[in-house]
Design a protein around this motif. Structure first.
Motif, short mmCIF file in Angstrom:
data_model
loop_
_atom_site.label_atom_id
_atom_site.label_comp_id
_atom_site.label_asym_id
_atom_site.label_seq_id
_atom_site.Cartn_x
_atom_site.Cartn_y
_atom_site.Cartn_z
N PRO A 60 40.83 40.51 44.67
CA PRO A 60 40.06 39.44 44.02
C PRO A 60 38.96 39.96 43.10
CG PRO A 60 39.28 39.75 46.25
CD PRO A 60 40.44 40.70 46.08
N GLU A 61 39.35 40.83 42.15
CA GLU A 61 38.35 41.42 41.25
C GLU A 61 39.03 41.84 39.96
OE1 GLU A 61 38.61 45.92 43.18
OE2 GLU A 61 37.05 44.51 43.87
N LEU A 62 38.23 42.03 38.91
CA LEU A 62 38.78 42.36 37.60
C LEU A 62 39.28 43.80 37.53
CD1 LEU A 62 36.24 40.60 35.18
CD2 LEU A 62 38.44 39.77 36.06
N ASP A 63 38.88 44.64 38.47
CA ASP A 63 39.39 46.01 38.52
C ASP A 63 40.72 46.10 39.25
OD1 ASP A 63 37.37 47.24 37.07
OD2 ASP A 63 36.09 47.47 38.83
N ALA A 64 41.23 44.96 39.71
CA ALA A 64 42.51 44.95 40.44
C ALA A 64 43.66 45.23 39.49
CB ALA A 64 42.69 43.59 41.12
N VAL A 65 44.83 45.45 40.08
CA VAL A 65 46.05 45.72 39.31
C VAL A 65 46.88 44.45 39.20
CG1 VAL A 65 48.20 47.05 39.24
CG2 VAL A 65 46.07 48.14 39.99
N VAL A 66 47.44 44.21 38.05
CA VAL A 66 48.27 43.03 37.84
C VAL A 66 49.54 43.13 38.68
CG1 VAL A 66 49.57 41.69 36.13
CG2 VAL A 66 47.41 42.77 35.49
N GLU A 67 49.84 42.07 39.43
CA GLU A 67 51.05 42.02 40.24
C GLU A 67 52.25 41.67 39.37
OE1 GLU A 67 51.43 42.98 43.22
OE2 GLU A 67 49.99 42.15 44.63
N LYS A 68 53.43 42.06 39.85
CA LYS A 68 54.64 41.82 39.05
C LYS A 68 55.06 40.36 39.05
CE LYS A 68 56.58 46.48 39.50
NZ LYS A 68 57.75 47.28 39.95
N ARG A 69 54.88 39.65 40.18
CA ARG A 69 55.34 38.26 40.28
C ARG A 69 54.23 37.35 40.79
NH1 ARG A 69 60.98 37.38 40.35
NH2 ARG A 69 62.21 39.29 40.12
N LEU A 70 54.24 36.11 40.29
CA LEU A 70 53.26 35.14 40.74
C LEU A 70 53.45 34.81 42.22
CD1 LEU A 70 53.22 32.51 37.85
CD2 LEU A 70 51.30 33.87 38.61
N GLY A 71 54.71 34.61 42.63
CA GLY A 71 54.99 34.14 43.97
C GLY A 71 54.67 35.12 45.08
N THR A 72 54.56 36.43 44.75
CA THR A 72 54.30 37.43 45.78
C THR A 72 52.92 38.07 45.63
OG1 THR A 72 55.38 39.14 44.44
CG2 THR A 72 56.74 37.97 46.03
N ALA A 73 52.11 37.55 44.71
CA ALA A 73 50.79 38.14 44.46
C ALA A 73 49.84 37.83 45.62
CB ALA A 73 50.21 37.61 43.16
N ALA A 74 49.00 38.82 45.95
CA ALA A 74 48.02 38.61 47.01
C ALA A 74 46.93 37.64 46.56
CB ALA A 74 47.40 39.95 47.41
N TYR A 75 46.58 37.71 45.25
CA TYR A 75 45.55 36.83 44.71
C TYR A 75 45.96 36.33 43.32
CZ TYR A 75 42.52 38.62 48.40
OH TYR A 75 41.99 38.96 49.62
N LEU A 76 45.41 35.21 42.94
CA LEU A 76 45.58 34.66 41.61
C LEU A 76 44.19 34.55 40.98
CD1 LEU A 76 48.11 31.81 42.47
CD2 LEU A 76 48.63 34.05 41.50
N LEU A 77 43.99 35.26 39.87
CA LEU A 77 42.70 35.24 39.18
C LEU A 77 42.78 34.32 37.97
CD1 LEU A 77 41.76 39.06 39.12
CD2 LEU A 77 41.39 37.38 40.93
N VAL A 78 41.84 33.39 37.89
CA VAL A 78 41.74 32.50 36.72
C VAL A 78 40.44 32.86 36.01
CG1 VAL A 78 41.56 30.13 35.92
CG2 VAL A 78 43.07 30.68 37.84
N VAL A 79 40.58 33.45 34.81
CA VAL A 79 39.44 34.03 34.09
C VAL A 79 39.08 33.17 32.89
CG1 VAL A 79 38.55 36.10 32.96
CG2 VAL A 79 40.26 36.32 34.79
#
Length: 259
Positions: free
Chosen positions: A10-29
């Motif tokens: 849950p931070e901007l230094d995180a790595v982009v996940e490959k898929r929406l459905g399996t992502a640990a977090y969703l960031l709305v910036v």
């Protein structure tokens, strides 16, 4: 303007996940001031509806663009028709991806292109991922087992037989209706189906329950309508329900389970 990015933290230094459905977090910036909201990704028990649930979340938060490693072409096309930009494939650090987006590096949504061929992943990471997914659903599976115990304690065999009377069409319809409502992870449907069989229900009812448990999902209908539109969601649900009935009967007949 707000954009949505699936991430592993849950931070901007995180790595982009490959898929929406399996992502640990969703960031709305918010690109205007770089403020952001981080929400937990879909539950592992969401199964095939996880992607739709994730899309519904980001849309409800006002995102006008989605950047991800991959989004299915059909969902991407539907989103773009509704004014939501889809940028794929995207990878790396979230902050870097946002900066590239602001600089106009992503000039063309790639969801309408053919997805590039991907190399077959090594077996060890694949097994590790499968093991993590299995461990993540254990609490839900345990809960289903406990609920099944309560079900068997409070629902008598005589009452169950008034519902599953042995009639092919009636048993299949009842099984399909129950499975459509009590949707969830596929592994849970095996436990419930076995319990019905042990209590005397026919294989037609158990097969229909297992089919609709995974493929229909009445409880996920609001999220699906929000993501893909009411017409698509309702037509898909009805079609999946009818196909589940047909496939269940055909499966039991072809395997000789009705004899």
């Amino acid at each position: 303007m707000k954009i949505a990015i699936p991430a592993n933290a849950p931070e901007l230094d995180a790595v982009v996940e490959k898929r929406l459905g399996t992502a640990a977090y969703l960031l709305v910036v918010d690109l205007d001031d770089m403020s952001f909201e981080a929400v937990a990704g879909p539950s592992p028990s969401a199964g095939p509806g996880a992607g739709i649930e994730a899309v519904s979340i980001v849309l409800s938060m006002g995102a006008k663009a989605i950047l991800s490693g991959f989004i299915s072409p059909y969902i991407a096309s539907t989103l773009e028709k509704n004014g939501i930009a889809v940028i794929t494939p995207v990878g790396g650090r979230v902050a870097d991806v946002i900066e590239k987006y602001k600089q106009g590096a992503f000039v063309q949504p790639s969801s309408l292109k053919m997805a590039p061929a991907r190399a077959i992943p090594p077996l060890r990471p694949a097994f590790q991922k499968a093991a993590r997914q299995f461990i993540s659903i254990l609490p839900f599976l345990t809960g289903v087992v406990l609920l099944v115990g309560l079900f068997r304690g409070f629902v008598s065999r005589e009452l169950l037989m008034t519902i599953f009377s042995g009639h092919v069409i009636q048993d299949t319809l009842w099984g399909a209706c129950l499975g459509s409502i009590f949707t969830g992870n596929p592994a849970n449907s095996y436990v419930v189906g076995e319990t019905l069989l042990n209590m005397g229900a026919s294989l037609f009812g158990a097969a229909a329950l297992m089919m609709t448990w995974v493929n229909v999902g009445v409880l996920q209908l609001p999220a699906e309508i929000s993501a893909l539109g009411a017409r698509f969601a309702i037509v898909r649900l009805v079609a999946a329900f009818l196909m589940a009935i047909f496939v269940s009967i055909l499966t039991v007949v072809l395997t000789g389970g009705h004899l």
